[in-house]
Design a protein around this motif. Structure first.
Motif, PDB file in Angstrom:
ATOM      1  N   VAL A 182       3.481   5.838  46.499  1.00 46.51           N
ATOM      2  CA  VAL A 182       2.081   6.181  46.734  1.00 46.51           C
ATOM      3  C   VAL A 182       1.808   7.450  45.940  1.00 46.51           C
ATOM      4  CG1 VAL A 182       0.288   6.682  48.427  1.00 46.51           C
ATOM      5  CG2 VAL A 182       2.231   5.218  49.061  1.00 46.51           C
ATOM      6  N   THR A 183       0.981   7.329  44.929  1.00 47.34           N
ATOM      7  CA  THR A 183       0.627   8.466  44.069  1.00 47.34           C
ATOM      8  C   THR A 183      -0.871   8.408  43.791  1.00 47.34           C
ATOM      9  OG1 THR A 183       2.779   8.305  42.973  1.00 47.34           O
ATOM     10  CG2 THR A 183       1.120   9.676  41.916  1.00 47.34           C
ATOM     11  N   ASP A 184      -1.509   9.523  43.890  1.00 46.17           N
ATOM     12  CA  ASP A 184      -2.936   9.617  43.580  1.00 46.17           C
ATOM     13  C   ASP A 184      -3.092   9.654  42.058  1.00 46.17           C
ATOM     14  OD1 ASP A 184      -5.610  10.248  43.314  1.00 46.17           O
ATOM     15  OD2 ASP A 184      -5.592  11.830  44.830  1.00 46.17           O
ATOM     16  N   GLN A 185      -3.603   8.575  41.476  1.00 42.75           N
ATOM     17  CA  GLN A 185      -3.676   8.445  40.019  1.00 42.75           C
ATOM     18  C   GLN A 185      -4.952   9.027  39.417  1.00 42.75           C
ATOM     19  OE1 GLN A 185      -1.222   7.368  38.249  1.00 42.75           O
ATOM     20  NE2 GLN A 185       0.062   6.270  39.713  1.00 42.75           N
ATOM     21  N   ARG A 186      -5.857   9.537  40.236  1.00 41.01           N
ATOM     22  CA  ARG A 186      -7.161   9.949  39.701  1.00 41.01           C
ATOM     23  C   ARG A 186      -7.053  11.094  38.700  1.00 41.01           C
ATOM     24  NH1 ARG A 186      -9.946   9.942  45.581  1.00 41.01           N
ATOM     25  NH2 ARG A 186      -7.827  10.654  46.047  1.00 41.01           N
ATOM     26  N   LEU A 187      -6.142  12.046  38.936  1.00 40.55           N
ATOM     27  CA  LEU A 187      -5.962  13.131  37.981  1.00 40.55           C
ATOM     28  C   LEU A 187      -5.454  12.601  36.648  1.00 40.55           C
ATOM     29  CD1 LEU A 187      -5.852  16.092  37.154  1.00 40.55           C
ATOM     30  CD2 LEU A 187      -3.639  16.269  38.306  1.00 40.55           C
TER      31      LEU A 187
END
Length: 273
Positions: free
Chosen positions: A132-137
């Motif tokens: 689970v990784t926030d890819q938005r950056l």
């Protein structure tokens, strides 16, 4: 809890802006960030921000087991803000920020929260891995950083292009169409990735800053199962040693273009019984 934790600053003697901590049934990891070379507007600094926020968040999620993790994070951000809004310029564009990964076990389930580009790695008992990784950056960054990646890491030209890139990126922080990260505004917590997994299905839970995940997502020299094998046999310190070894062989970023030759690296590995 059977937990192993390893962390190293980007360079020996340099302040480590990562923070990780564990309590019975809970863990947090934060990767502090600012705009390199820019004043933060904060007299305390990035390491203070990430460690203070991390400590308050861990306290909140353990003291209030029924409170949603997003609400606990919003409370912690609000509490940190109250600690330094009278002494620091929190409206400053380069004010300290931090990624957040938090997990909490209870009622036979593991709750998780991820905000920013740190990673939660879940290993099932059947050998399957889920990240689970926030890819938005990363998605925003890909649109902006092509000029940076064309230049040797550490060169004056690279530093100038990187400063321009980071300034542009900062303008998209905590805005629709940009990316979300823990900073002065509690509302950022509403945009975190959250979920729940049955504890009985899990073999391990690992929280990692992006400095520790480079073997997979930056260098493509390992997959997540191989990372777990190192963590399970030799621990986080050995994983970070591998990362540093690869970084030291490509200090100018010719093979693997990146903003920093080395980065703060932290991994917290929780093996479940």
């Amino acid at each position: 809890m059977n937990v192993a934790l390893g962390s190293l600053p980007a360079e020996p003697g340099q302040q480590n802006e990562d923070f990780a901590a564990v309590a019975p049934g809970a863990a947090v990891l934060l990767d502090g960030a600012s705009v390199a070379g820019a004043e933060t507007g904060c007299v305390h600094g990035v390491a203070w921000f990430s460690s203070t926020l991390g400590g308050l968040l861990l306290s909140s999620i353990t003291a209030h087991p029924a409170r949603p993790l997003t609400d606990c994070l919003a409370d912690a951000i609000r509490d940190v803000r109250s600690l330094h809004e009278d002494t620091c310029d929190l409206a400053y564009r380069a004010s300290p920020t931090s990624t957040v990964v938090a997990v909490r076990a209870g009622g036979g389930a593991l709750e998780y929260l991820v905000l920013g580009d740190s990673t939660l790695l879940l290993a099932d008992r059947d050998g399957k891995t889920t990240t689970v990784t926030d890819q938005r950056l990363d998605e925003v960054g890909e649109r902006l950083r092509a000029p940076v990646d064309e230049l040797p890491t550490g060169s004056p030209e690279h530093a100038a292009a990187l400063a321009e890139y980071r300034d542009a990126l900062t303008g998209l922080r905590n805005r629709p169409g940009g990316f979300w990260i823990a900073g002065p505004e509690p509302r950022a917590a509403e945009h975190a990735l959250t979920g729940t997994v049955l504890l009985e299905s899990l073999a391990s839970v690992t929280l990692m800053s992006d400095g520790a995940t480079r073997l997979v997502d930056q260098f493509a020299l390992a997959d997540w199962r191989e990372v777990l094998a190192v963590l399970g046999s030799s621990g986080p310190d050995e994983l970070i040693r591998h990362v540093r070894e690869v970084e030291n062989g490509d200090l100018d970023g010719r093979r693997w273009p990146r903003g920093k030759a080395s980065d703060d690296a932290t991994a917290l590995h929780w093996a479940l019984p």
